[in-house]
Enzyme design. Structure first.
Site, short mmCIF file in Angstrom:
data_model
loop_
_atom_site.label_atom_id
_atom_site.label_comp_id
_atom_site.label_asym_id
_atom_site.label_seq_id
_atom_site.Cartn_x
_atom_site.Cartn_y
_atom_site.Cartn_z
N ASP A 47 -13.28 -2.94 -98.20
CA ASP A 47 -13.20 -1.56 -98.69
C ASP A 47 -11.89 -1.33 -99.43
OD1 ASP A 47 -11.14 -0.54 -96.86
OD2 ASP A 47 -12.68 -0.49 -95.30
N GLU A 48 -11.80 -0.21 -100.09
CA GLU A 48 -10.67 0.08 -100.98
C GLU A 48 -9.31 -0.07 -100.30
OE1 GLU A 48 -9.10 3.62 -103.96
OE2 GLU A 48 -10.93 3.91 -102.81
#
Length: 189
Positions: A47-48
């Site tokens: 994820d980011e």
């Protein structure tokens, strides 16, 4: 026979595991880190805000093999608070997490408390010691559900503040700085 490429990347935080912009929001893409060959794809995702090892290839069959094979993935997680033995035991046995479509009980995994930070690369500024203690743990899983490690640690009462994927199979981040890319022969994972 077409030549395929294989890479290991130390994904910095704030990058998304994509090469093409799907949403209109400005996000940093993996292609900004290196001049990858056409057809390069990430093997799994981070994820980011997560960072660490991301494997990339132009070989879709190899990508699918890694994702579906139950290969170990080791993460270092910095947790909010001083983790208890009971929480470590629960994580190791499997915990119930929420997924799209319902609840899921994670498979048993390897978990151990670490002394200090195992990862020296600078990351996002999390917080300082004035806000209470944190604990680093190593969690090794063989599956990869959406935000699984973050959901697992939250389920036992210790939310993840920083998440670094250190290893996939035999491939590690060793000697690879944040944002660096290295071409490798193959995935010997």
């Amino acid at each position: 026979m077409k030549k395929h490429y294989f890479f290991r990347l130390n994904k910095p935080p704030k990058y998304i595991s994509q090469f093409v912009r799907i949403q209109k929001r400005a996000k940093k893409l993996l292609g900004e880190l290196y001049d990858f060959p056409d057809g390069t794809m990430s093997v799994g995702r981070l994820d980011e805000n997560s960072e660490g090892l991301l494997l990339l290839t132009t070989n879709g069959k190899e990508s699918d093999r890694i994702c579906r094979s139950g290969i170990e993935k080791e993460y270092y997680a910095q947790l909010d608070g001083e983790i208890t033995l009971e929480a470590l035991d629960s994580l190791a046995k499997g915990v119930e997490i929420g997924l799209k479509g319902g609840k899921y009980t994670t498979k048993p995994c390897k978990v151990k408390k670490l002394e200090g930070s195992p990862y020296s690369e600078p990351g996002l500024k999390i917080r300082d010691e004035r806000h209470g203690p944190t604990t680093w743990v190593s969690i090794t899983i063989t599956e990869g559900k959406f935000r699984q490690v973050r959901k697992m640690t939250a389920a036992v009462g210790f939310p993840t503040l920083r998440l670094v994927r250190w290893r996939i199979g035999n491939i590690t981040l060793k000697n690879l700085k944040s944002g660096a890319v290295e071409e490798i022969e193959s995935f010997d994972a």
